[in-house]
Design a protein around this motif. Structure first.
Motif, PDB file in Angstrom:
ATOM      1  N   SER A 122      11.998  42.366  19.849  1.00 48.43           N
ATOM      2  CA  SER A 122      13.193  42.680  20.629  1.00 48.43           C
ATOM      3  C   SER A 122      14.280  41.625  20.479  1.00 48.43           C
ATOM      4  O   SER A 122      15.467  41.946  20.569  1.00 48.43           O
ATOM      5  CB  SER A 122      12.824  42.844  22.108  1.00 48.43           C
ATOM      6  OG  SER A 122      12.390  41.612  22.659  1.00 48.43           O
ATOM      7  N   ARG A 123      13.903  40.366  20.238  1.00 44.27           N
ATOM      8  CA  ARG A 123      14.901  39.299  20.247  1.00 44.27           C
ATOM      9  C   ARG A 123      15.237  38.748  18.858  1.00 44.27           C
ATOM     10  O   ARG A 123      16.294  38.140  18.677  1.00 44.27           O
ATOM     11  CB  ARG A 123      14.438  38.170  21.164  1.00 44.27           C
ATOM     12  CG  ARG A 123      14.263  38.660  22.592  1.00 44.27           C
ATOM     13  CD  ARG A 123      14.157  37.569  23.611  1.00 44.27           C
ATOM     14  NE  ARG A 123      14.232  38.113  24.958  1.00 44.27           N
ATOM     15  CZ  ARG A 123      14.219  37.383  26.070  1.00 44.27           C
ATOM     16  NH1 ARG A 123      14.142  36.058  25.991  1.00 44.27           N
ATOM     17  NH2 ARG A 123      14.303  37.956  27.247  1.00 44.27           N
ATOM     18  N   LEU A 124      14.330  38.938  17.913  1.00 43.12           N
ATOM     19  CA  LEU A 124      14.606  38.488  16.549  1.00 43.12           C
ATOM     20  C   LEU A 124      14.754  39.645  15.576  1.00 43.12           C
ATOM     21  O   LEU A 124      15.280  39.471  14.480  1.00 43.12           O
ATOM     22  CB  LEU A 124      13.477  37.577  16.041  1.00 43.12           C
ATOM     23  CG  LEU A 124      13.258  36.240  16.744  1.00 43.12           C
ATOM     24  CD1 LEU A 124      12.032  35.551  16.164  1.00 43.12           C
ATOM     25  CD2 LEU A 124      14.482  35.351  16.613  1.00 43.12           C
ATOM     26  N   GLY A 125      14.217  40.800  15.971  1.00 43.86           N
ATOM     27  CA  GLY A 125      14.205  41.937  15.060  1.00 43.86           C
ATOM     28  C   GLY A 125      12.968  42.000  14.198  1.00 43.86           C
ATOM     29  O   GLY A 125      12.852  42.878  13.340  1.00 43.86           O
ATOM     30  N   ARG A 159      21.029  36.548  18.385  1.00 41.39           N
ATOM     31  CA  ARG A 159      19.942  36.565  17.405  1.00 41.39           C
ATOM     32  C   ARG A 159      20.111  35.470  16.349  1.00 41.39           C
ATOM     33  O   ARG A 159      19.136  34.813  15.962  1.00 41.39           O
ATOM     34  CB  ARG A 159      19.883  37.934  16.719  1.00 41.39           C
ATOM     35  CG  ARG A 159      18.810  38.040  15.637  1.00 41.39           C
ATOM     36  CD  ARG A 159      18.761  39.421  15.025  1.00 41.39           C
ATOM     37  NE  ARG A 159      17.733  39.517  14.005  1.00 41.39           N
ATOM     38  CZ  ARG A 159      17.926  39.211  12.725  1.00 41.39           C
ATOM     39  NH1 ARG A 159      19.119  38.785  12.319  1.00 41.39           N
ATOM     40  NH2 ARG A 159      16.935  39.321  11.847  1.00 41.39           N
ATOM     41  N   GLU A 160      21.321  35.256  15.886  1.00 41.83           N
ATOM     42  CA  GLU A 160      21.551  34.254  14.847  1.00 41.83           C
ATOM     43  C   GLU A 160      21.167  32.861  15.338  1.00 41.83           C
ATOM     44  O   GLU A 160      20.615  32.053  14.580  1.00 41.83           O
ATOM     45  CB  GLU A 160      23.022  34.269  14.403  1.00 41.83           C
ATOM     46  CG  GLU A 160      23.441  35.535  13.684  1.00 41.83           C
ATOM     47  CD  GLU A 160      23.592  36.728  14.612  1.00 41.83           C
ATOM     48  OE1 GLU A 160      23.700  36.498  15.847  1.00 41.83           O
ATOM     49  OE2 GLU A 160      23.611  37.874  14.130  1.00 41.83           O
ATOM     50  N   ARG A 206      18.919  32.239  17.668  1.00 37.48           N
ATOM     51  CA  ARG A 206      17.451  32.200  17.768  1.00 37.48           C
ATOM     52  C   ARG A 206      16.818  31.880  16.417  1.00 37.48           C
ATOM     53  O   ARG A 206      15.890  31.065  16.332  1.00 37.48           O
ATOM     54  CB  ARG A 206      16.929  33.540  18.294  1.00 37.48           C
ATOM     55  CG  ARG A 206      17.359  33.882  19.709  1.00 37.48           C
ATOM     56  CD  ARG A 206      16.728  35.194  20.163  1.00 37.48           C
ATOM     57  NE  ARG A 206      17.324  35.701  21.387  1.00 37.48           N
ATOM     58  CZ  ARG A 206      17.003  35.296  22.611  1.00 37.48           C
ATOM     59  NH1 ARG A 206      16.081  34.373  22.766  1.00 37.48           N
ATOM     60  NH2 ARG A 206      17.594  35.808  23.675  1.00 37.48           N
ATOM     61  N   LEU A 207      17.310  32.510  15.363  1.00 39.92           N
ATOM     62  CA  LEU A 207      16.769  32.248  14.031  1.00 39.92           C
ATOM     63  C   LEU A 207      17.050  30.814  13.594  1.00 39.92           C
ATOM     64  O   LEU A 207      16.216  30.178  12.937  1.00 39.92           O
ATOM     65  CB  LEU A 207      17.355  33.238  13.032  1.00 39.92           C
ATOM     66  CG  LEU A 207      16.864  34.683  13.168  1.00 39.92           C
ATOM     67  CD1 LEU A 207      17.669  35.611  12.262  1.00 39.92           C
ATOM     68  CD2 LEU A 207      15.378  34.789  12.853  1.00 39.92           C
ATOM     69  N   ALA A 227      11.576  39.156  10.429  1.00 43.50           N
ATOM     70  CA  ALA A 227      12.931  38.751  10.804  1.00 43.50           C
ATOM     71  C   ALA A 227      13.630  38.038   9.657  1.00 43.50           C
ATOM     72  O   ALA A 227      14.862  38.010   9.598  1.00 43.50           O
ATOM     73  CB  ALA A 227      12.890  37.856  12.043  1.00 43.50           C
TER      74      ALA A 227
END
Length: 230
Positions: free
Chosen positions: A197-200, A89-90, A92-93, A150
């Motif tokens: 689902s992938r970033l929150g 996730r980190e 992705r952000l 997110a």
């Protein structure tokens, strides 16, 4: 008037002067469909030009991208790199803040432009071109209010804005073109769920991707609707 100008500055590349407060930007949410209708009005008029279908589609696509300052396309490209593939996730952000483009951005962006150009050649009816951008800009607002963010950013500035005026302004498309509306909603929903689902949660780039794919879904739905005799 200032909330409308704030919405215009946020969603288009038009030269709007002034600095807007967070409250003016939040209240500008009620005018999101109206900004889309201004864009759609230009597209509807351009669709009446006596041009060959391929050139007509290219002109409409150029206007669609240019008047928005490529904002939603940029969100789509960034979201493609961030949401697709196996990454923590980190990471992705971090990708959402990176100005460089990766393989997913090039692939998704190329397919998006090709499909949208083809869906605009020959162009849909002027009425549909008028209504679709307005509905797509309303469509992201329920997700923005219901889903978590997110991270803080531009999306947080307009979260919680008035939905009822936007809903009323956006009603003509689902009433007149239900199948394209359904595909537009499904496209936006798919992006939102993937981001959740992938970033929150959602980001400004994800909202841009939702608008871009909602418009494409609507155009493809219109083509299907016409093929079925609509």
């Amino acid at each position: 008037m200032r909330p409308f100008l704030a919405a215009l500055a946020l969603l288009t590349a038009l030269p709007v002067r002034g600095v807007f407060s967070q409250e003016e930007m939040r209240r500008g949410v009620g005018f999101f469909p109206l900004v889309g209708y201004l864009l759609g009005g230009v597209l509807a008029l351009a669709s009446l030009l006596p041009l060959p279908p391929g050139l007509e589609g290219a002109l409409l696509l150029a206007l669609w991208l240019g008047l928005t300052g490529f904002l939603h396309l940029d969100g789509l490209l960034d979201s493609a790199d961030a949401l697709l593939g196996a990454k923590p996730r980190e990471r992705r952000l971090a990708i959402l803040k990176d100005p460089h483009l990766g393989a997913f951005a090039f692939g998704v962006g190329g397919l998006y432009l090709l499909l949208k150009w083809q869906a605009l050649a020959p162009p849909p009816s002027p009425l549909f071109l008028l209504l679709l951008p307005g509905f797509a800009r309303f469509l992201v607002l329920p997700f923005l209010n219901l889903y978590p963010l997110a991270r803080e950013g531009m999306a947080a500035l307009v979260r919680g804005g008035p939905l009822l005026p936007s809903l009323i302004l956006a009603l003509p498309l689902p009433l007149l073109f239900p199948l394209p509306t359904l595909l537009a909603v499904l496209a936006a929903f798919a992006v939102a769920r993937l981001a959740l689902s992938r970033l929150g949660g959602l980001t400004g780039d994800v909202l841009g991707a939702m608008i871009a794919l909602a418009e494409l879904g609507g155009l493809l739905g219109y083509a299907l609707w016409k093929a079925l005799g609509g």
